[in-house]
Each structure stands twice: as C-alpha cells, then as structure tokens.
Design an enzyme around this catalytic site. Structure first.
Site, PDB file in Angstrom:
ATOM      1  N   ASP A  74      10.884  -1.238  -6.723  1.00 35.91           N
ATOM      2  CA  ASP A  74      11.103  -1.807  -8.067  1.00 35.91           C
ATOM      3  C   ASP A  74      11.288  -0.778  -9.177  1.00 35.91           C
ATOM      4  O   ASP A  74      11.041  -1.095 -10.349  1.00 35.91           O
ATOM      5  CB  ASP A  74       9.922  -2.721  -8.460  1.00 35.91           C
ATOM      6  N   GLU A  99      14.500  -9.262  -5.254  1.00 38.93           N
ATOM      7  CA  GLU A  99      14.160 -10.591  -5.747  1.00 38.93           C
ATOM      8  C   GLU A  99      14.925 -10.900  -7.033  1.00 38.93           C
ATOM      9  O   GLU A  99      15.739 -11.815  -7.077  1.00 38.93           O
ATOM     10  CB  GLU A  99      12.651 -10.669  -5.985  1.00 38.93           C
ATOM     11  N   GLU A 101      16.673  -8.608 -13.570  1.00 39.79           N
ATOM     12  CA  GLU A 101      15.959  -7.396 -13.984  1.00 39.79           C
ATOM     13  C   GLU A 101      16.729  -6.150 -13.579  1.00 39.79           C
ATOM     14  O   GLU A 101      16.634  -5.109 -14.246  1.00 39.79           O
ATOM     15  CB  GLU A 101      14.547  -7.392 -13.405  1.00 39.79           C
TER      16      GLU A 101
END
Length: 673
Positions: A422, A497, A501
């Site tokens: 991430d 996911e 973002e």
C-alpha cells in the site's frame, strides 16, 4: 521522453534517517548476483518467483507458469466462475523437465514487461514475456552427450497423439483434456513418447524451444507462421503526455506475434488493428480475451485527464457557496491534533484538512486558510523532518524504499508498510497534503521540496539509474494499474483493493508538480492517473450489460464493482468487510473524494447502476454514515443532486478522510455546469 525533473531528487538517505528493516527480511537467493543490490522491485507481477521457495505460479498472460527445481510447468488455466468470485485454476498441463538436479532458478533479468528465469549451470534461460502466445525456453550450447540429460515434456493428462514435422522442428501433442499443444524448436529435436503422459528428446538440444496451446483449430496455422521469432525483453516508453509505448526486443526470424487485451485495443493508436490484428488467434484471460497483434512496437493513448486544484464546474450558486462556507467554519473549528499513529490513517486525516484549504480557496472563504496552513504544517512536517515521536518516515537501504518506522519493526504494522504494501496509498495522501501546503506556504515549500519529491519517488520513480527507488514501484505497465501486495507471497499473485486511492497517488504527484511548476511531474502523474482510471473502468467496474463486460453473466449479474482484484482472481469480498457490504465495496472505490474522482465516475449510466445496486444496504440503519456518504456522492453524479444533498445533511458523521464541507462541495459542483 517527457521532461522528468523530479527524477533528480537527492538520495533518500540524505533526507530521511536510515534504519534496518527487520520486517521485510533479506532478499532471497533467487536473485542473480548481478541483480542482488538495492533498489529491488517489491510489487512486480512476478514477485512470487523470489518469495519463500519461489514455487508459487505467476500469471504471465495467457499462461500460469510455475518454476520448481528441475522443471517448469505451464498451465492454460480453466476459469471457475460463481457470483462470489472468478478464479483461474492451476493444473500441470505441460511440464518441461530439464535435468536430474535440484537446482532452483534465479532471476537474471527483469524489465517493464518481462522477467527472465535462469537455471545456473544448466545453460537454460526462460524469458517470460507477458502477452506472448508461446512460452520460450532457451537451451544454450546443448547438453553434453557424455552426460546426457533428456528434455522431458510431461503432463498430468494422457497424451492421445504425438505427431512431428519431417524436419523435427514442430511437434503436436493432443491431450485427453481436449487441449492441443504445439512444440516448436529452432533446430531439429527428435522426440519420442515416454509412457502415457510424457515425451522426451532423443539427443542433446541447443536453441529455442517454444510451446503454445492451440486455442482453436484455425489458430494452429497462425502459431506455425510466427513461431520463428520470440521476445526476450519488453520496455515501456513515455515520449509525450497521455501516451505510452511498448517495445519488445526479440530474436529469431520473421515477425513478432503478441497478444493484446480489450483495454489495450481500446486505446491502441498503433499498430493499426485493421492490418495487424490476427482475429483467429484468441486466448481467454481473467482480464478479457487476448487477441493476436503483429508488431514489436505499440502505442497506447488513454483519454487525457486535466490537472486541477478545483472542480471543473465551479460553484455559481450563492446559497451553495454560503452553505459550504458555514460547513468549513464548523469543520475547521473542530480540527484537532491527529491522534492516530498509523501512516495510512494519519495521511488520510492530513489530506482531509488539505481538501478544506482548497475548498476554501474555491469558494473564496480565505479566513480559515491560516488555521488550515498551521494545522497542515504541524501535521505533515514532523513526518518529513523525523521529529514525529510516535512513528515517522525512514529509509530502508536494504530494499530501497521509504517505510514507516513502525512498519520497519513489525510486518503487521501500518497495513504492512514495512513489507511494501500500500505504499502508493499511504504516501499518496501525504503527497496530497504536502502539495496543498506547498501551494499556500511558499517558505515551507522551499524547505521541504526535496522531501516531498523523494516521497513521490518511492512509488513513482521513472528512471531507476542512480535512484534510491525501483522504477514505478506499484504500477504494472502491462495491465496499466497498480498493485498493493508488497513482499508477501500469494497463491493468486499480486492484488489491489482500492483503485481510487491509486488514482489519488498519481493525481497528488501531479498536484505537487503544479505547486512547483514542474511540467514533467505533472505530465507523468496525470498519465499514470489516466491509465489507472482506464484500467479501473475495464477491470474493477462491472456493468450490467454482458456486451460491455469482460466478466461472465453469472458474476456480472450480482456485482457492480470488484472487491479485491488479484492477478489470478476476482473477489467480491474486501480485506476488511464481506461481499455483502456493498456500501464498503463502493466506498473503497470512490475515496478520497477530490476533483479527479469525477474522471473516474464520468459514466452517468453506470453510476446510476452502482447507486441502485448499493441502495438496499445504504437504507439499513446499522450501516456506518461514513460509507453512506460515498453512496450519496454517487447519487449526485447519477443526476439527483437534491436527494444527495438531503441525504448528506442527515448524516451524523463522515469517513475519516471526508467532511461535510467536502460533501457539499462535491454535490454543488456536479455537471452540467
């Protein structure tokens, strides 16, 4: 190449404290000695080959390829479909055994579009190039006849038929699972059956051995025609904004045959599909049907997106402007020191305040900006200068990356930041906040410019040479979207996911470029954002019409957005919520709500479908208001801004990266202008 000023930032170790990253461990022995030096790629499509025992298959379109000591296995995967997931099942369709020893592979080369596995001492190299209809094994110098080890090709299925060309450069295997495989060799290789499920070479072989599944009978002639040339490397180029080129280096004779996905075809400027498309060569893929294209260079041109601090439409209604100003007064008044230590949630909170500053500028409510400037300075600066006692950003010299201090100690901390999970999410939020603060505070901008550029460089470095970081850490150039998984082995490959973002990370980089007048950074950031948006619409969004979806009706009927997208799987569940939580599935593909969001959700008809699909969950009393807010944001896009406003004003809370002022700004700026 597009100007790339931002690639020339100072070395990360000059700006951020270096710490040992015990969470990530040491790079494995699957790296060749030439490549065993930082910076290492940490999110590449082939990463399973260097994690744990290196034996998890990776999806190299159109095949799953597994490497174990002494053998390579190729699978043309069957597709298992249900309303809850789609997965490609690995079976040992074809296994090439290359010796008796148990010598593991090493990675001897990698680039944007390929990875090469080599067997030390076996004179064997396997260039795995995405989109090649063939898997190629290159045997160098043959095998000593005095110590002859045959090349054995086996299968878990039964071989019903073996036929060979007169010159022994083509062999055809018909299996009892209805598959037909062709084996091509650059020089004569006589093979014979070895039991029910194997064939082997009779003599030493030197040269290129190519294997391809025949997807339909009429495809075999195409595979014959182009079997003489094989790709060994692939590189992506960026010569101008909103344009990406693919170039392959190849060997052999004839023209190069590759495969393209639907999302490639949609934006392919060259070669011309009317002349270079091979329509009778089609492979299935979890990312859509792969069709043959002849040529060693492609040019892809996604739809452009504009760089803007503010909305496209603006806010002309005076009542709406006053309503937003009142909301800003309340939101800014309620700001307090960010309490979380989490790099992800802290970045979201800082970016939330930065949104308020830009909204205040757009509506002309300048009185709140000094407080917001102070808040952002106090929030962001300690992470950049190392004075944040509870966490911070540090440099990992072993792998080549910026990680959180807590993440470097604990692989589970900060959602795996220390193992490079991430990164574009976490640092993207900080970059957004930093870009806004740089815009409104010139002195701060001059002081922390290099820190911010280095933070962008962690996930968006274009030129690897001399850099602290690998090239485009998270971005998959072949699939045109990012991966988030980091240094963790997964049976289904990399995963991501929240594509919204990811879009935010590249949009934030472009805003940073705007703050410093860096055209190169603006162009690079927006180009990646445009590609990510294109991939999101192709892969994450599931329209109801089967004609416009790459997914089967059984799956598309019950879904409008993907939960977690894997290299080899589509999952409706989330890491943090079950598939039934449709409000979460939608929200995680919307947040954060910024001007770039309207480029992601610009298809009003599809947005209307998403809203209708989500609404039964939104009406439940036990669904959190934060997630409801994102559904109301899409309700405004679908054409019912009045209802969206009414629903928003009834909310008692918002997502930790959202606010009432941001929601009112969004609803008030929806087209038509």
């Amino acid at each position: 190449m597009m100007s790339a000023i931002f690639d020339h930032h100072r070395h990360a170790s000059e700006l951020f404290a270096s710490v040992p990253n015990t969470a990530a461990g040491d790079p494995s022995n699957f790296w060749s000695e030439e490549l065993k030096k930082a910076p290492f790629p940490t999110n590449s499509f082939w990463l399973n080959y260097v994690l744990k025992d290196g034996s998890q298959p990776e999806y190299i379109h159109p095949y799953l390829v597994q490497s174990k000591p002494g053998a390579f296995t190729i699978c043309y995967p069957a597709r298992i479909v249900s309303p809850a997931f789609i997965i490609q099942a690995f079976t040992q369709d074809i296994t090439i055994s290359h010796g008796r020893g148990n010598v593991p592979h090493v990675i001897s080369h990698y680039d944007d579009l390929s990875v090469a596995l080599e067997v030390p001492g076996k004179r064997l190299k396997v260039p795995l190039v995405r989109g090649s209809p063939y898997v190629t094994l290159v045997f160098k110098g043959g095998i000593s006849s005095s110590n002859y080890e045959p090349v054995t090709i086996s299968t878990i299925h039964a071989i019903l038929e073996l036929t060979s060309s007169p010159d022994n450069t083509k062999h055809r295997l018909v299996l009892n699972n209805r598959q037909t495989w062709c084996i091509y060799s650059s020089s004569a290789m006589e093979i014979v059956k070895d039991g029910v499920s194997a064939v082997r070479s009779k003599r030493p072989f030197s040269g290129a051995l190519r294997l391809a599944l025949v997807p339909r009978p009429e495809s075999e002639g195409v595979l014959d025609t182009f079997s003489g040339r094989y790709p060994v490397r692939g590189h992506a180029t960026f010569d101008r904004p909103f344009s990406m080129g693919f170039e392959w280096k190849s060997r052999g004779r004839g023209e190069l045959l590759m495969l393209c996905l639907p999302m490639h075809k949609e934006i392919m400027a060259s070669p011309s599909l009317s002349t270079c498309r091979v329509s009778n060569l089609v492979y299935s893929s979890i990312d859509g049907s792969l069709e043959g294209v002849v040529g060693d260079k492609w040019s892809l041109e996604p739809r452009s997106v504009s760089s803007a601090w503010y909305s496209d439409c603006g806010i002309s209604d005076s009542f709406a402007r006053d309503q937003i100003k009142h909301a800003l007064d309340r939101d800014v008044h309620e700001l307090s020191q960010i309490s979380t230590n989490s790099s992800y949630f802290y970045g979201k909170a800082a970016a939330r305040a930065a949104r308020m500053a830009l909204i205040a500028e757009e509506v002309g409510h300048y009185g709140v900006i000094p407080k917001l400037r102070s808040f952002l300075d106090e929030a962001v600066t300690p992470w950049l200068d190392g004075s944040f006692a509870r966490n911070g950003i540090v440099f990992d010299a072993k792998w080549g990356g910026l990680v959180s201090r807590e993440g470097a100690r604990d692989p589970g901390a900060d959602f795996g930041n220390g193992v490079y999970n991430d990164h574009h999410y976490h640092w993207g939020y900080f970059v957004y906040a930093g870009a806004v603060l740089a815009k409104i505070d010139n002195a701060w901008a001059r002081k922390y410019r290099d820190h911010l550029y280095t933070l962008v460089g962690d996930y968006m470095t274009f030129r690897k040479e001399g850099s602290s970081f690998p090239r485009l850490r998270c971005f998959d150039l072949w699939l045109m979207h990012s991966w988030a998984g980091g240094l963790t082995e997964f049976a289904d490959g990399r995963n991501q996911e929240s594509t919204s973002e990811a879009v935010n990370a590249y949009y934030s980089a472009a805003l940073l470029g705007m703050a410093f007048g860096d055209v190169g950074l603006i162009n690079h950031g927006l180009t990646l954002a445009a590609l990510e948006i294109h991939a999101a619409k192709s892969l994450w969004f599931v329209p109801s019409s089967s004609d416009s979806s790459i997914y089967e009706e059984e799956f598309a009927r019950d879904n409008r957005v993907i939960g977690v997208l894997w290299a080899n799987k589509r999952d409706t569940g989330l890491w943090f919520a079950p598939a039934e939580s449709r409000e979460c599935r939608v929200g995680i593909q919307v947040l954060p709500l910024t001007p770039i969001t309207e480029k992601l959700f610009d298809d009003k008809g599809f947005v209307r479908e998403v809203v209708q699909w989500t609404w039964p969950r939104v009406e439940l009393a036990n669904v959190a208001d934060g997630w409801k807010g994102f559904a109301y944001a899409l309700e405004a896009v679908s054409g019912d801004s009045k209802a969206a406003l009414k629903n928003t004003l009834a909310l008692k809370g918002h997502d930790d990266g959202n606010s009432l002022s941001n929601m009112l700004w969004w609803i008030s700026t929806r087209p038509p202008c």
